[in-house]
Write a protein that holds these residues in place. Sequence first.
Motif, PDB file in Angstrom:
ATOM      1  N   ARG A   1      -0.083  -2.157   0.146  1.00 47.73           N
ATOM      2  CA  ARG A   1       0.091  -1.399  -1.101  1.00 47.73           C
ATOM      3  C   ARG A   1       0.162   0.088  -0.814  1.00 47.73           C
ATOM      4  O   ARG A   1       1.011   0.791  -1.382  1.00 47.73           O
ATOM      5  CB  ARG A   1      -1.074  -1.689  -2.051  1.00 47.73           C
ATOM      6  CG  ARG A   1      -1.015  -0.905  -3.354  1.00 47.73           C
ATOM      7  CD  ARG A   1      -2.158  -1.261  -4.276  1.00 47.73           C
ATOM      8  NE  ARG A   1      -3.452  -0.874  -3.718  1.00 47.73           N
ATOM      9  CZ  ARG A   1      -4.623  -1.131  -4.307  1.00 47.73           C
ATOM     10  NH1 ARG A   1      -4.673  -1.787  -5.451  1.00 47.73           N
ATOM     11  NH2 ARG A   1      -5.755  -0.753  -3.733  1.00 47.73           N
TER      12      ARG A   1
ATOM     13  N   THR B   1       6.949   0.843 -14.801  1.00 48.23           N
ATOM     14  CA  THR B   1       6.089   0.106 -13.881  1.00 48.23           C
ATOM     15  C   THR B   1       5.824  -1.325 -14.338  1.00 48.23           C
ATOM     16  O   THR B   1       5.377  -2.149 -13.536  1.00 48.23           O
ATOM     17  CB  THR B   1       4.749   0.842 -13.693  1.00 48.23           C
ATOM     18  OG1 THR B   1       4.154   1.097 -14.975  1.00 48.23           O
ATOM     19  CG2 THR B   1       4.962   2.176 -12.983  1.00 48.23           C
TER      20      THR B   1
ATOM     21  N   GLU C   1       3.514   1.637  -2.048  1.00 45.39           N
ATOM     22  CA  GLU C   1       3.418   2.428  -3.281  1.00 45.39           C
ATOM     23  C   GLU C   1       3.272   3.921  -3.013  1.00 45.39           C
ATOM     24  O   GLU C   1       3.745   4.737  -3.816  1.00 45.39           O
ATOM     25  CB  GLU C   1       2.240   1.943  -4.135  1.00 45.39           C
ATOM     26  CG  GLU C   1       2.402   0.539  -4.672  1.00 45.39           C
ATOM     27  CD  GLU C   1       1.417   0.206  -5.781  1.00 45.39           C
ATOM     28  OE1 GLU C   1       0.886   1.146  -6.421  1.00 45.39           O
ATOM     29  OE2 GLU C   1       1.163  -0.990  -6.004  1.00 45.39           O
TER      30      GLU C   1
ATOM     31  N   ALA D   1       4.909   9.412  -5.752  1.00 45.88           N
ATOM     32  CA  ALA D   1       4.370   8.346  -4.909  1.00 45.88           C
ATOM     33  C   ALA D   1       3.401   8.921  -3.888  1.00 45.88           C
ATOM     34  O   ALA D   1       2.299   8.419  -3.688  1.00 45.88           O
ATOM     35  CB  ALA D   1       5.505   7.607  -4.194  1.00 45.88           C
TER      36      ALA D   1
ATOM     37  N   TRP E   1       7.922  -3.438 -12.092  1.00 40.93           N
ATOM     38  CA  TRP E   1       7.723  -2.902 -10.751  1.00 40.93           C
ATOM     39  C   TRP E   1       8.489  -3.683  -9.685  1.00 40.93           C
ATOM     40  O   TRP E   1       8.343  -4.913  -9.565  1.00 40.93           O
ATOM     41  CB  TRP E   1       6.224  -2.902 -10.437  1.00 40.93           C
ATOM     42  CG  TRP E   1       5.819  -2.345  -9.114  1.00 40.93           C
ATOM     43  CD1 TRP E   1       5.225  -3.015  -8.085  1.00 40.93           C
ATOM     44  CD2 TRP E   1       5.948  -0.985  -8.671  1.00 40.93           C
ATOM     45  NE1 TRP E   1       4.974  -2.176  -7.036  1.00 40.93           N
ATOM     46  CE2 TRP E   1       5.409  -0.914  -7.374  1.00 40.93           C
ATOM     47  CE3 TRP E   1       6.463   0.170  -9.261  1.00 40.93           C
ATOM     48  CZ2 TRP E   1       5.379   0.263  -6.637  1.00 40.93           C
ATOM     49  CZ3 TRP E   1       6.432   1.353  -8.533  1.00 40.93           C
ATOM     50  CH2 TRP E   1       5.890   1.395  -7.243  1.00 40.93           C
TER      51      TRP E   1
ATOM     52  N   TRP F   1      -2.812   2.997  -8.735  1.00 37.34           N
ATOM     53  CA  TRP F   1      -2.012   1.946  -8.116  1.00 37.34           C
ATOM     54  C   TRP F   1      -1.359   1.103  -9.199  1.00 37.34           C
ATOM     55  O   TRP F   1      -1.966   0.812 -10.221  1.00 37.34           O
ATOM     56  CB  TRP F   1      -2.876   1.066  -7.227  1.00 37.34           C
ATOM     57  CG  TRP F   1      -3.542   1.791  -6.102  1.00 37.34           C
ATOM     58  CD1 TRP F   1      -4.879   1.989  -5.935  1.00 37.34           C
ATOM     59  CD2 TRP F   1      -2.906   2.416  -4.976  1.00 37.34           C
ATOM     60  NE1 TRP F   1      -5.121   2.698  -4.785  1.00 37.34           N
ATOM     61  CE2 TRP F   1      -3.924   2.976  -4.180  1.00 37.34           C
ATOM     62  CE3 TRP F   1      -1.580   2.563  -4.573  1.00 37.34           C
ATOM     63  CZ2 TRP F   1      -3.657   3.657  -3.001  1.00 37.34           C
ATOM     64  CZ3 TRP F   1      -1.315   3.244  -3.404  1.00 37.34           C
ATOM     65  CH2 TRP F   1      -2.333   3.780  -2.620  1.00 37.34           C
TER      66      TRP F   1
ATOM     67  N   GLY G   1       9.065   2.047  -4.711  1.00 34.92           N
ATOM     68  CA  GLY G   1       9.326   1.928  -6.140  1.00 34.92           C
ATOM     69  C   GLY G   1      10.324   2.937  -6.656  1.00 34.92           C
ATOM     70  O   GLY G   1      10.952   2.712  -7.703  1.00 34.92           O
TER      71      GLY G   1
END
Length: 310
Positions: A192, A216, A196, A125, A219, A178, A202
Amino acid sequence: MRRALTALGALALVGAGVAWWLTAPDPLPEEELAALQGDAARGRTIFAAAGCASCHVAPDSPTTDAPVLAGGQRFVTQFGTFVAPNISPSPQGVGDWTDAQVMNAVLRGVSPEGRHYYPAFPWNAYNKADPQDVADLVAHLRTLPPSDAESLPHEVPFPFNIRRSLGGWKLLFMQTDWVIAGDLTPEQERGRYLVEALGHCGECHTPRNILGGLRTSAWLSGAPDPSGTGHNPNITPAGLQWSEADIVAMLQSGFTPDFDVVGGEMSEVVANTAQLTDEDRQAIAAYLKAVPPIESAAPEPGTGDSTAEE
């Protein structure tokens, strides 16, 4: 037959050489990173957004404004038990590392010795973070109290203890793009980035495949806790049906619109998000409302379903 065996042996050697090359660590050039000057004051916010203290303070250590990142917390997974290392500015931690070496650990999952880090450390990440933000983070780390605690080894069985194999894992599952692309507002783009990249939400809220790679396509739709107990909740609009204002309030205070309070690991997350600006908490909420709604998979029998997990 002898020629065929010789040819097969040669092909095997070539294949092994190619595999060795493909799985080699790929750090960013040190001179490129060394050109960045970190801002420790700004790095304090990056430190909170990235949740570093949540994993790297010693077990049962008190929460302070200047945490001692001595490591020692244990994280049990189906691949083995991972132990958070000492990342304080001491010789036993990262005190003798260059800033570029710390940044490569964060951005590329590569140690100063040129070894892959396990993805239990969420470099998958952090690799989407702005290098300047990471330079600021390192500058802040240098201001924290040192600890002389030795980092403990991970307890990972064969074959997962073969570090070079992590290069193959990176080829298969490293995510540098992304997850949520498309036409986002500037506020949603900021959210985001926080969710993310820095916040690595996540890592807990997205289900994984059999090799531990994030699915994903699902997600943020919820996932079993890696320890095997509990279930991290669905935080897409299909599962988290709170308003943006409700999300913002929870990220600041820990109180939910159901007159409850978050607990467990999520309470540590709130301790971090409470240090962000109102604008950043609003950006996180705007992003979460923009994520496509995905229905939750039912938790496995006996695992429970904790909404208090990160």
